[in-house]
Design a protein around this motif. Structure first.
Motif, short mmCIF file in Angstrom:
data_model
loop_
_atom_site.label_atom_id
_atom_site.label_comp_id
_atom_site.label_asym_id
_atom_site.label_seq_id
_atom_site.Cartn_x
_atom_site.Cartn_y
_atom_site.Cartn_z
N ALA A 44 -50.41 0.65 69.04
CA ALA A 44 -49.99 1.14 67.73
C ALA A 44 -51.01 0.66 66.70
O ALA A 44 -51.50 -0.47 66.79
N LEU A 81 -51.94 7.22 64.08
CA LEU A 81 -51.04 7.39 65.23
C LEU A 81 -51.24 6.32 66.30
O LEU A 81 -50.29 5.73 66.78
N TYR A 82 -52.49 6.09 66.68
CA TYR A 82 -52.74 5.03 67.67
C TYR A 82 -54.22 4.67 67.72
O TYR A 82 -55.08 5.44 67.31
N LYS A 103 -44.92 5.02 66.45
CA LYS A 103 -46.27 4.80 66.99
C LYS A 103 -46.27 3.89 68.22
O LYS A 103 -47.09 4.08 69.13
#
Length: 542
Positions: free
Chosen positions: A334, A509-510, A320
């Motif tokens: 992240a 994921l982010y 990530k």
């Protein structure tokens, strides 16, 4: 708003720029000879709908927020200010909210009445409407039974007492209800317009009524450019300085940047290497979103994903930090979990920090391969071929390519990317027509429940169909027996988030940020980490 959209509200983007033919700032008004204040803005996606009962995405929410107004409006520092309601009171038990409405008008001159709110809310919870946001009304008396088709619409716990008093009866106290009524799904709908257009209501600019700062013009339902024009019937029109905002949906970041550099855009978002190029520019601004992009695995279509070890393997296989810092490189970070950080705090502590499960967002390919091998053995699989669904924007394509490259490092995994227009991705996600999907949720209001609710077992936005009874019970407890006890409620939500992450129900994921360039002549733009993000009502051009 998945938004969220985010809801999730859900977030994404589509819309190819075919021509940057936009009105310039400072053009002369034909009737008064005075200079009109005009600005040119880009967005990453087309408007999906202007029907507040059927809206699911952030772009639609932004435009509904610009052209309409609810009881209250979001303001700076997680505060609310009067909207259609000039004031309100809450009963001692926290369950009855009474809103006293001002005498405001729709853009056609008809009065905005309490009945317009009642009809709008009833329409959203009506099962025939099939609103994905109907669940957000569940704390209003009888809403859940009505949505299940077990009770008449007239039994919804919202009543118009005359034209200008709205009384709402909740099942239990809800301290953040003030934020909820500031969001587009709680907006009024002009009753006569809804009746006139029926199923086509909100499908283009003409088939709608507007009671907010602006009126939408030039949107035919599918085109890539439109404008927001000052609404002279808005109750606070004197405070609106901007006469017209020209908006273009542009999915290609280079095309958008070219438009900005050539003076045809006053605002643009930046992507990838553009951020590195312009981050020291005096007109560069970065805005952190209360949003999370995440990977959903379709457990209904692929029962193998009911296996926790396979889900954990997918999460551990994706770096990530590399995705945020190297691939996106746009200010995104992240994730710490599913609930975005810097959104909700209690006693000086951020929710994302208190609920952080390091192993659920870490990268460790060696461990991922161990979990993968164990999961394959438990499910009797040797290999798997999957399609990864996402939007067709530049950012989405780069994200899917990276995730594909990461997951295929697991033995026996084949991933085929499928990048489709935003509306298509939304429709397929909702219908469960995917193997894996990258989606997003943008918080509508600054409370962790806005994230946690959507992954309960029966929520319409839980497209992957992950289910955990303990998680469901904790979310229910936080909104039920502990609703009036802020300390207990917070603990319930922290525990629920930890269960979600330890079970790897989804793969965060982010957390995105919006990197932008804005011309110095543009003043007064308001950004909120939660929906609707952009409030254009205080813009002025100098």
């Amino acid at each position: 708003m998945f938004m969220r959209t985010k809801a999730m509200l859900k977030i994404g983007g589509v819309g190819l720029l075919t021509a940057l033919v936009l009105a310039g700032c400072g053009s002369k008004s034909s009737d008064s000879g005075t200079k009109k204040q005009t600005a040119n803005w880009m967005v990453a996606a087309n408007i999906n709908t202007m029907d507040a009962s059927k809206m699911t995405d952030l772009i639609s929410s932004q435009h509904i927020n610009a052209t309409n107004e609810g009881l209250l409006r979001m303001a700076k520092d997680n505060s609310v200010v009067p909207g259609v309601a000039k004031n309100y009171t809450v009963s001692k038990d926290g369950k009855t909210w009474t809103f006293n409405l001002r005498h405001s008008k729709w853009n056609d001159g008809k009065p905005v009445t309490a009945k317009d709110f009642v009809n709008s809310w009833q329409r959203t919870v009506n099962p025939k409407t099939a609103s994905q946001y109907s669940y957000i009304f569940n704390n209003i008396e009888n809403a859940e039974k009505i949505n299940a088709g077990k009770m008449a619409l007239s039994k919804l716990g919202v009543k118009a007492e005359g034209n200008y008093k709205l009384v709402v009866h909740l099942i239990k106290p809800q301290s953040y209800f003030k934020y909820m009524v500031s969001q587009s799904y709680y907006f009024p709908e002009e009753t006569s317009i809804v009746k006139k257009y029926g199923s086509s209501y909100g499908t283009n600019a003409q088939k709608n009524g507007y009671n907010g700062p602006f009126v939408l013009k030039g949107w035919n339902g599918t085109n890539d450019s439109w404008k927001l024009v000052k609404n002279p019937k808005y109750w606070n029109a004197k405070s609106i300085k901007l006469d017209q905002l020209n908006i273009q949906a542009i999915k290609d970041p280079n095309t958008a940047l070219n438009g900005y550099q050539s003076g045809k855009l006053d605002f643009t978002t930046l992507s990838g290497t553009q951020v590195k190029q312009y981050k020291n520019d005096k007109n560069y601004h970065v805005y952190k979103q209360a949003s999370i992009y995440y990977l959903e695995m379709n457990e209904k279509k692929f029962p193998m994903f009911k296996n926790k070890n396979l889900r954990k393997a997918f999460s551990l296989a994706i770096d990530k930090k590399q995705l945020a810092n190297k691939v996106l490189a746009d200010g995104s970070q992240a994730p710490k979990g599913f609930v975005a950080d810097d959104m909700s705090q209690r006693n000086g502590k951020d929710f994302a920090d208190e609920s952080y499960v390091k192993g659920a967002v870490d990268y460790n390919l060696a461990e991922a391969k161990k979990y993968w091998a164990k999961g394959l053995k438990e499910t009797g699989k040797k290999s798997v071929s999957l399609t990864l669904l996402s939007d067709d924007t530049d950012v989405a394509k780069r994200t899917t390519e990276f995730v594909q490259s990461q997951l295929t490092k697991l033995p026996g995994v084949k991933i085929t990317n499928q990048n489709v227009p935003y509306k298509t991705r939304l429709a397929r996600s909702a219908a469960g027509q995917f193997d894996l999907v990258i989606t997003a949720w943008n918080a509508d209001y600054p409370d962790p429940s806005n994230f946690l609710d959507i992954l309960t077992s029966k929520n319409a936005y839980n497209n992957g169909k992950w289910s955990n009874a303990q998680y469901d019970a904790l979310v229910k407890k936080s909104e039920g027996v502990d609703a009036a006890n802020e300390t207990a409620r917070w603990k319930d939500m922290v525990q629920a988030e930890k269960i979600l992450m330890n079970d790897q129900g989804i793969v965060p994921l982010y957390q995105p940020a919006i990197s932008t360039l804005m011309k110095p002549k543009i003043h007064g733009v308001q950004f909120f980490p939660t929906a609707p993000q952009w409030d254009w009502s205080k813009i002025s051009v100098k």
